[in-house]
Scaffold this active site. Structure first.
Site, PDB file in Angstrom:
ATOM      1  N   CYS A  30       3.679   9.440   0.849  1.00 33.19           N
ATOM      2  CA  CYS A  30       2.363   9.983   0.514  1.00 33.19           C
ATOM      3  C   CYS A  30       2.478  10.891  -0.710  1.00 33.19           C
ATOM      4  CB  CYS A  30       1.807  10.779   1.699  1.00 33.19           C
ATOM      5  SG  CYS A  30       0.249  11.607   1.299  1.00 33.19           S
TER       6      CYS A  30
ATOM      7  N   HIS B 143       8.709   6.988   8.564  1.00 34.60           N
ATOM      8  CA  HIS B 143       9.399   7.116   7.268  1.00 34.60           C
ATOM      9  C   HIS B 143      10.851   7.487   7.545  1.00 34.60           C
ATOM     10  CE1 HIS B 143       6.164   6.795   4.183  1.00 34.60           C
ATOM     11  NE2 HIS B 143       5.434   6.855   5.282  1.00 34.60           N
TER      12      HIS B 143
ATOM     13  N   ARG C 154       0.844  -1.205   0.000  1.00 32.49           N
ATOM     14  CA  ARG C 154       0.000   0.000   0.000  1.00 32.49           C
ATOM     15  C   ARG C 154       0.880   1.257   0.000  1.00 32.49           C
ATOM     16  NH1 ARG C 154      -0.424   4.596   2.694  1.00 32.49           N
ATOM     17  NH2 ARG C 154      -0.101   3.486   4.656  1.00 32.49           N
ATOM     18  N   ASP C 155       1.494   1.568   1.102  1.00 34.19           N
ATOM     19  CA  ASP C 155       2.342   2.769   1.164  1.00 34.19           C
ATOM     20  C   ASP C 155       3.440   2.680   0.106  1.00 34.19           C
ATOM     21  OD1 ASP C 155       3.606   5.104   2.058  1.00 34.19           O
ATOM     22  OD2 ASP C 155       3.290   4.618   4.154  1.00 34.19           O
TER      23      ASP C 155
ATOM     24  N   HIS D 181       4.318   4.348  12.731  1.00 35.98           N
ATOM     25  CA  HIS D 181       4.543   4.284  11.278  1.00 35.98           C
ATOM     26  C   HIS D 181       5.601   5.345  10.953  1.00 35.98           C
ATOM     27  CE1 HIS D 181       2.862   3.894   7.061  1.00 35.98           C
ATOM     28  NE2 HIS D 181       3.413   5.095   6.958  1.00 35.98           N
TER      29      HIS D 181
END
Ligand code: COA
Ligand code: ZN
Length: 308
Positions: A242, A211, A13-14, A209
């Site tokens: 994103c 990054h 997904r990401d 979560h």
């Protein structure tokens, strides 16, 4: 006794939402099954967004259907709004992650409404689940994006993130996921914010979560683990980001995150050699894309001891 932690793979997904290579439904299924076989209990397999916004996810219903057939796997999916949640629940989703942003400006850029409107939508999603009856009770997680700062608006007050977490818990969230969408977090800030968030979440589990945009990702995992976090998101090969947050780049690499947690004595339940096999295959599935992650290149140290 060895403590267990859960690492949720979000590469499908990401990881796939920012890259240009569109991969087939079949490869997504193969990737998902291989990671489940390596020991992953939870994988975010797709995103129920309009295909016009992110074409990569136009096969979301099929990807979810395939993942739901994998024994022992909790297949999760991201939803940005009520319509996405209804689509996912209609496909039998076991768990959905509703995303909203603590940064008003990022929320507007990402999902085209105010944070309060997203909060109202979250309550409507909980109502939607209730109206479908308790028997097919999809778990509903809420991810608070830009919890550590935003590349559009800048600072995001810690109190605001905590207030949003409290409102999501009161509305019925099954999990709160604190997300560093643009890689602004540092370990001291992680400890402060997580402890503050835990003071309002009660028995509702908190996940993180991170990054790795500024190389802080694994340090932030260590800080979160220190203050009791036992659920982590990570993306194979460090893919991700994103599309609606300027300067966003990849998540922490799953393989490196597993290696870190195991080295800290936290049992992830993952077979590292099997995971590294999947990681090697990813190079072929995503030919031409830049992948991150150190472990595949260097291999585990001779002195490495898994937690178990
Ligand atoms: N799935 C499929 N279609 C959807 C949808 C969904 N989740 N949400 C809305 N739509 C459709 C609507 O039915 C409508 O279709 P129509 O024009 O044929 O009637 C159209 O999309 C516009 O709907 P609207 O509710 O006005 O959406 P919007 O233009 O306000 O956009 C989002 C809101 C959330 C759909 C959009 O901003 C989005 O997809 N963002 C993606 C965020 C994301 O994935 N970020 C990365 C992860 S953090
Ligand atoms: Zn992310």
């Amino acid at each position: 006794m060895t403590q267990s932690v859960s690492v949720r793979e979000v590469g499908l997904r990401d990881g796939l939402q920012l890259i240009t290579t569109v991969i087939s439904t079949e490869i997504k299924g193969t990737w998902c099954a291989a990671q489940a076989a390596a020991g992953f209990g939870e994988i975010e397999v797709t995103s129920f967004v309009p295909p016009s916004v992110i074409p990569q996810f136009s096969d979301a219903p099929q990807v979810l259907a395939d993942a739901l057939k994998i024994d022992g796997l909790l297949a999760t999916t991201l939803v940005p709004n009520l319509k996405g949640a209804i689509r996912a629940m209609a496909c039998g989703a076991q768990k959905i992650t509703f995303v909203l942003s603590a940064s008003e400006e990022h929320n507007m850029a990402n999902v085209r409404c105010t944070t309060d409107e997203s909060l109202a939508m979250f309550a409507a999603i909980i109502d939607e689940r209730r109206s479908r009856g308790m028997t097919d009770g999809t778990q509903i997680s809420a991810a608070i994006a830009t919890s550590f700062g935003c590349s559009i608006q800048g600072a995001v007050p810690q109190k605001r993130v905590v207030d949003i977490a409290a409102q999501l818990v009161a509305a019925g969230a099954d999990e709160i996921n604190i997300a560093d969408t643009v890689g602004y977090a540092n370990p001291a800030q992680v400890r402060r914010l997580i402890v503050d968030v835990q003071s309002v979440t009660g028995a509702v589990p908190v996940a993180t979560h991170f990054h790795d945009t500024r190389g802080m990702g694994l340090a932030n995992v260590t800080a979160a683990a220190d203050v009791g976090i036992r659920r982590f998101d990570a993306s194979l090969g460090g893919l991700g980001g994103c599309p609606f947050a300027p300067g966003a780049s990849g998540n922490i690499a799953t393989e490196d995150c597993i290696y870190l947690l195991e080295s800290l004595g936290l049992d992830t339940g993952i077979e590292l050699p099997a995971l590294l096999d999947v990681r090697a295959k990813l190079e072929h599935w995503l030919e031409g894309e830049t992948l991150e992650g150190r472990l595949l290149k260097a291999g585990p140290a001779k002195t490495f001891m898994p937690a178990r």
